[in-house]
Enzyme design. Structure first.
Site, PDB file in Angstrom:
ATOM      1  CD  GLU B 359      19.255  34.321  17.352  1.00 50.46           C
ATOM      2  OE1 GLU B 359      20.230  34.786  16.757  1.00 50.46           O
ATOM      3  OE2 GLU B 359      19.210  34.209  18.587  1.00 50.46           O
ATOM      4  CB  VAL B 360      13.493  28.267  15.427  1.00 50.68           C
ATOM      5  CG1 VAL B 360      13.158  26.780  15.493  1.00 50.68           C
ATOM      6  CG2 VAL B 360      12.781  29.046  16.530  1.00 50.68           C
TER       7      VAL B 360
END
Lengths: 565, 565
Positions: B359-360
């Site tokens: 989840e960057v």
């Protein structure tokens, strides 16, 4: 004395909706398509967005000027120093105590709580700082008797930082010493920077004693069986809040889990052949509680709330279709009660025996031919028979050396007939306590609007502010109120949710019952201390729910510190 | 890898309404007047009416022909006899084990579980019945090494009633023996009629081993701090279900509770100065888990999910308003990661190190002037920089002797660049596992639609039926799936509700991961066994929620037997 679960659920559900907002739900339905359906395969990755917006901050200082001890001690003074506690802290028991295994065991337990983050192996104590090395406990009396009114007072003296290395705990008996040990443990805090357990604000001088002699918690093992491990954990947690009576509502309509040697068929009324307690188990519970300064008050609720008795002995039921109240016309009924009470007496040494007597609907008696006939013969109304029943059971209990406790109905229905040593357990009617004490009876307060733990919409503030001596002006009146009790009815409480339903709200009542009234009257001042006590419960493995949630036992709504939820 | 809490709440609320029936609520509002309001002072006494209608019945027999052991052993035979187990059961350790303190400690623990209702004091063993007097454990290897793939197989032989008095447990090492001890303990049942612990259906011959080598449970100590006591209780309960990896998601955006000696400012990101773990605490957890045959896999999630790092070192943030992903352009970022991993290596001996990488959102990097400039200079897109970041961290971990684990995004975003020993932790995408193993990577399965414990609307059946090897046909492909993991994200889970959120659903996954597929494919057959396992958890002090509730961690809806809820 039981509770209105359905209504509670209804209120609960509506409240939940109110809170998460109907509009949000409807919008969610529109966007998700199947909110009410089973579930979507793909979850939106929205949480990380919330995380993205989250701004962490410097750690909160949870030290403060308030005294963190819960419940608040009766009197204390403190200073500005700090002491380090030696992880090899030594116990010294003075006084007339010939056998001190209860003290030694308790000391071991509390060392486990105090030194949880610290290993003696890695210990390098500073040489230039005073260290607390010994806990000296002076117990005046050798008596191990724990009863109603046993002296629980103690004094705790923690020296100034530059003074002696001993902390002194004095009490008349081991039970007062146990209370002092709890207080001592709450003053000790692990400092993550120095890596020592420290006591802030030394020197301390604490003189403490309870406001009420009866500070109870009811558990209900009929609606749901509670394994021994669960009961023991509840007892442990009671001791943390200085509660001192476990009211064990053992049997009820739904199940009869306890072995009764005199009538071995009775536990045929258990849910299963494993959801049972032997008499040895009961004795084990009583001793476990005693070693924590907690009395066990058993309950045998008759003539209502007793249908499960008849699974093993159907003759106790008026008819198989009309199972309670128990058959008042049968000698066998009273023989069984006598047998149970005689068996109870062997394992329950507490002064008080709870005989129930609540919520009796005599319709069954009138509708059962042989009972109807018997009533006529004796010239009794069903109401008379109800009184006869309760009085007969009281008599049996008194012969066995107990003072009887009854829920309030026998008092409200035929109060003048009760044995004068009866303790009336108020639960339902408004403003009943003055009436009870004005008739000279002792009283336990459990008003269900605020002290029933299964009422999930009662917040901690109401538990805290419930004053047992409301409208009692004379000292004589006040002294008849022996204390209060919070009730964890078991309809929706089992080992999976019981701790979160009891805590932290029971702690709010516990401070009301222990601390002087003038110290326990502000919810604003209590809140940060109660939050701290909740975190202490967590540290000790007790699953207390958030303090600030509107509904009891619900989990936290979002990430955050224990001290802030 | 995180979860969609809000949606879950919405589904939850709507479902509750569906269940308690909107009509009932509206009627209740009409009659009560203030259902949505605060509360009424007087509760209706309707519950006793429900009690009145309740018809208790003879206790259910919970014995049955099914094997009650959970998870189901790989192979077994059993007979029709019964053996009594001596409460003075003796442990005999044979084989090459020079130090057997792990075994002795475990034996003590299990004796505590087995003999909970029995006191040796009152013991009068029958003289004419064979008694099981010794548990003989033969451990072949002296090695105490616990790693991925450590042999957990064992054989357990319980004699026929008329034969020898010893039970034999054989294993290659102590960890297999621990699994066998768990199985043995589950076969022992206290008989409330004879008052002895008995083993039904003797003789038993069990040959058992796990289907998957990695059987994990994630805990999250960033969203809510979990005290050591809570973590230890979770570890205890994992051992009951034969789970063997505690995935410790230590830090995240919200808080950084762990001490990092190389960068002592990092735990300035803790919620409070007491919601922290020292490095000694971490070592303590690892050892506690090892003694129960459980590896601890730590996680250091970068470059996202890391805002809390910057509380102590603001230079790790791109800017104070844009706190993550961590500053990719700064050498200091990688120095800190190197320091943390070096410190981790001293206390976490497990082969696998979880490096997150999920989840960057690189918006921050583009919007921060100095990072934007750095990207241009290096001729990198933000996406390239994300890859560079993850690969750099992988390199550091590999140098320290770890095989890196990453959530699936690094694989889906730049899978070809990952180190070949990477274990890809599938969680989000549908049908990703075949892709992962086809590229030769090992894989852990945690698909969030069914194995995320914080998704409260996922029932146990879905946990049970989730098959990690779906669509994998070749043995090579299958062997790359090292196992699976259920994830207890902590947004709404703290010590008050974590056990009820984990159990019993994690047990459903545990059987899927341990037992042969053909034995673990029927929810009908599993249900009574899972209910029994839930009651076993209760007996051991674990607060497991009802099995049959639609929503996880809700309390029971009404009175009843543990075995039926």
């Amino acid at each position: 004395m039981s509770s209105n679960r359905l209504r509670s659920m209804a209120v609960n559900s509506m409240g939940t909706i109110g809170r998460t907002l109907m509009i949000f739900l409807l919008l969610a339905m529109m966007f998700e398509g199947e909110v009410c359906g089973y579930r979507s395969k793909q979850w939106r990755r929205s949480f990380s967005k919330t995380d993205m917006k989250y701004k962490p901050r410097k750690p909160l200082q949870i030290e403060a000027n308030e005294t963190w001890v819960w419940p608040m001690p009766a009197e204390w003074t403190s200073g500005e120093g700090t002491l380090i506690v030696d992880p090899k802290l030594e116990l010294v028991v003075q006084g007339s105590l010939s056998e001190s295994d209860v003290m030694e065991e308790a000391f071991e337990r509390y060392c486990g709580h105090i030194f949880v983050h610290q290993t003696i192996m890695n210990l390098r104590l500073p040489s230039d700082v005073p260290i607390l090395q010994r806990l000296v406990i002076n117990v005046i009396s050798d008596s191990q008797t724990l009863q109603l009114g046993t002296d629980e007072s103690y004094t705790l003296t923690i020296p100034a930082s530059d003074k002696a290395s001993d902390v002194y705990l004095e009490a008349s008996n081991i039970y007062g010493a146990l209370r002092g040990l709890e207080t001592f443990s709450q003053l000790c805090r692990f400092n993550f920077e120095t890596k020592f357990v420290q006591i802030p604000r030394t020197p301390w001088s604490i003189r403490d004693k309870p406001r009420f002699q009866f500070r109870g918690l009811l558990i209900d093992t009929s609606r749901h069986y509670l394994p021994l491990e669960t009961i023991k954990k509840v007892i442990d947690s009671m001791a943390y809040a200085k509660l001192n009576v476990l009211h064990w509502h053992i049997v009820d309509t739904q199940s009869f889990p306890l072995e009764i040697p005199s009538y071995p068929g009775l536990w045929e009324g258990s849910y299963t052949k494993t959801e049972r307690y032997t008499m040895e188990d009961a004795a084990n519970i009583v001793e476990y509680a005693r070693r924590r300064g907690i009395n066990v008050m058993p309950e045998l609720d008759t003539p209502g709330h007793a249908a499960s008795w008849g699974v093993g002995y159907t003759q106790l039921w008026p008819t198989p279709d009309c199972q309670q109240p128990l058959d008042v016309s049968s000698k066998f009924t009273f023989e069984v009660i006598g047998g149970i009470l005689a068996d109870f007496r062997k394992v329950f040494p507490f002064d008080l025996m709870h005989l129930g007597g609540d919520e009796v609907d005599t319709t069954c008696w009138n509708e059962t031919e042989h009972i109807h006939h018997w009533l006529k013969e004796k010239d009794l109304t069903p109401h008379d028979a109800y009184a006869t029943f309760v009085l007969e059971v009281q008599k049996t209990a008194r012969k066995l050396g107990w003072a009887p406790v009854n829920w309030e109905e026998p008092f409200t229905e035929f109060g003048d007939l009760l044995s004068p040593d009866t303790v009336v357990h108020e639960w339902y009617s408004s403003n009943l306590v003055p009436e009870i004490v004005n008739k000279g009876y002792r009283c336990i307060v459990s008003n269900q609007d605020v002290w029933y733990l299964d009422h999930l919409d009662v917040e901690w503030e109401l538990f805290y502010l419930n004053e047992p001596l409301t409208d009692l002006n004379s000292r004589e009146q006040q002294e008849l109120v022996i204390g209060g009790e919070v009730c964890m009815w078991g309809e929706t409480a089992d080992p999976g949710d019981i701790e979160a339903t009891i805590w932290p709200r029971a702690a709010a009542a516990a401070e009301r019952l222990w601390s002087p009234k003038y110290l326990a009257n502000s919810t604003d001042r209590a809140l940060p201390r109660l939050q701290r006590f909740r975190c202490l419960l967590h540290e000790r493995g007790v699953g207390a729910a958030p303090v600030k949630n509107y509904y009891a036992r619900e989990g936290p709504e979002e990430p955050g510190s224990c001290y802030d939820q």
